[in-house]
Enzyme design. Structure first.
Site: not given
Ligand code: LLP
Length: 419
Positions: A240, A275-278, A343-344
């Site tokens: 998050g 669980e870091p992603g972004r 085209c939108e």
């Molecule tokens: N864990 C769970 C259970 C999640 O659902 C998510 C993201 C993460 C970890 C990773 O979150 P992060 O660290 O990346 O914030 N498509 C959207 C973001 C959707 C996120 C969904 N879940 C966007 O482009 O902003």
């Protein structure tokens, strides 16, 4: 900090000039920097140095490219997956099954079976119904599913509605005030080792306070569950953390997040999962695109680029801001509407944006496209899937081939009875 910088007037990814990648691979193309991924992975891990026992499981959904996963596997990261497809990618990248956590509200029986067969480390169960189904499947297979129960803490993460997950009316987790009772029911099932709780309240969070509130609620729940005789050894705190999309954005530094986590969880006596992603992948990638033409507009001109909403969906889906910059800036600015060819009207990256001056044929990048970029692509308007490139110092490699529209069409059939 990332490794996309102007050197001698030309934007580079690490030591590779972006025009060289455009020449070799074409545009649009996602370009990732290995050094940036590694730096972010280190910074996040170092921020948690006061957490004694932990697993950092990269959120594969943010960037599932195999080469990206390999970089993170080499950093000791595990994987947070939400489908068997993501699980297979994590395994293919060499991530040990026990470092894989499976989240998501809609795991199918087939997916549960496959994950049990692979021997993944933890299922994050999102409902009583799911827990009962998993228990039945695991028992029939003679396996034990190690599980945490995902809690919906009813905390407003203060982010975009579509990426908020911890409010009572969101589909995720079980309501916190029913958690004790559901935990009790699931913990008694054979086939399941319910060993902890999990939470994830949303993405692109710019404030640590909602996270802290959610973690405190979780801490109180751990005490209550132990009071009821349950053994709690694992707590998953989700992902998050937000990243700066605009230069002026101020986001909580990972070090502050780590200090908050260490403070709130110091007496929990559990292994923590993150669980870091972004925060790992976001600023480690750009979408490199070429200006198709510049069209006069009523007010501002339209800069029409060869990337579109099918390649980078975030602006169309969430109104998200992505910094847009010339690869070879000439020092002058323009105010323009940045649009793709689809085209939108939704295929608009920015309206009235002040950006580097650009003309037909110039290269430009959308920054902060390493997370939720390529992975959210579609083939809308019969456009293909863009290529992905990983840069490492002065070398680069195509890590995902461009899939052109013809290949997608080849997978379609007109049935005999229609001819
Ligand atoms: N864990 C769970 C259970 C999640 O659902 C998510 C993201 C993460 C970890 C990773 O979150 P992060 O660290 O990346 O914030 N498509 C959207 C973001 C959707 C996120 C969904 N879940 C966007 O482009 O902003």
């Amino acid at each position: 900090m990332d490794h996309f910088e102007i050197r001698n007037g030309v934007m580079h990814a690490e030591d590779v000039a972006l025009p060289d990648i455009a020449d070799a691979v074409g545009t649009p193309v996602y370009v990732y920097s290995r050094a940036t991924l590694e730096r972010h992975a280190r910074v996040f891990r170092d921020a948690l140095s006061d957490v004694p026992e932990k697993l950092i499981a990269f959120a594969v959904k943010s960037n599932p490219n195999l080469a990206v996963l390999k970089v993170l596997q080499q950093q000791g990261y595990g994987a947070d997956v939400v489908s068997v497809g993501e699980m297979r990618r994590a395994l293919a990248a060499g991530i040990a099954p026990e470092k894989i956590v499976f989240s998501g509200v809609g795991k199918t029986g087939i997916e549960m079976k496959a994950a049990l067969e692979a021997g993944i480390g933890q299922f994050n169960i999102e409902s009583e119904e799911e827990g009962l189904e998993l228990a039945e499947i695991a028992e029939a297979m003679g396996r034990t599913a190690h599980c945490a129960l995902r809690i919906n803490p009813d905390v407003d993460a203060g982010t975009h509605d579509k990426i908020s997950t911890g409010k009572a009316d969101n589909k995720f987790g079980v309501p916190i005030d029913e958690a004790g009772q559901i935990f009790g029911k699931l913990a008694g099932q054979p086939g399941v080792n319910l060993r902890g709780v999990a939470v994830h309240i949303g993405s692109q969070l710019g404030d640590l306070a909602p996270l802290e509130r959610a973690f405190e609620k979780l801490g109180a729940l751990v005490v209550a569950l132990r009071g009821a005789g349950h053994t709690i050894t694992h707590v998953d705190l989700g992902g998050g953390l937000g990243v700066p999309y605009r230069k002026e954005d101020v986001m909580p530094p990972p070090a502050d997040y780590g200090a908050m986590v260490a403070r709130v969880t110091k007496d929990w006596g559990v292994a923590l999962i993150f669980e870091p992603g972004r925060v790992i992948a976001g600023n480690a990638g750009v979408l490199l695109t070429r200006v198709v033409r510049v069209k006069r507009g009523i007010n501002d001109p339209f800069v029409i680029v060869d990337a579109a909403m099918n390649d980078l969906a975030r602006p169309a889906l969430y109104g998200a801001y992505h910094d847009f910059a010339a690869v070879e800036p000439n020092g002058a600015d323009m105010t323009a509407n940045i649009v793709g060819p689809i085209c939108e009207t939704g295929d608009t990256f920015a309206m009235g944006r002040t950006c580097d001056q650009l003309k037909t044929g110039d290269l430009a990048v959308f920054r902060t496209a390493g997370a939720y970029g390529a992975t959210m692509a579609s083939s809308y308007n019969s456009r293909g899937f863009v290529a992905e490139v990983l840069v490492d110092g002065d070398r680069h490699a195509v890590v995902a081939d461009r899939i052109d529209a013809g290949e997608i069409m080849d997978a379609e059939r007109v049935p005999d009875w229609l001819v």
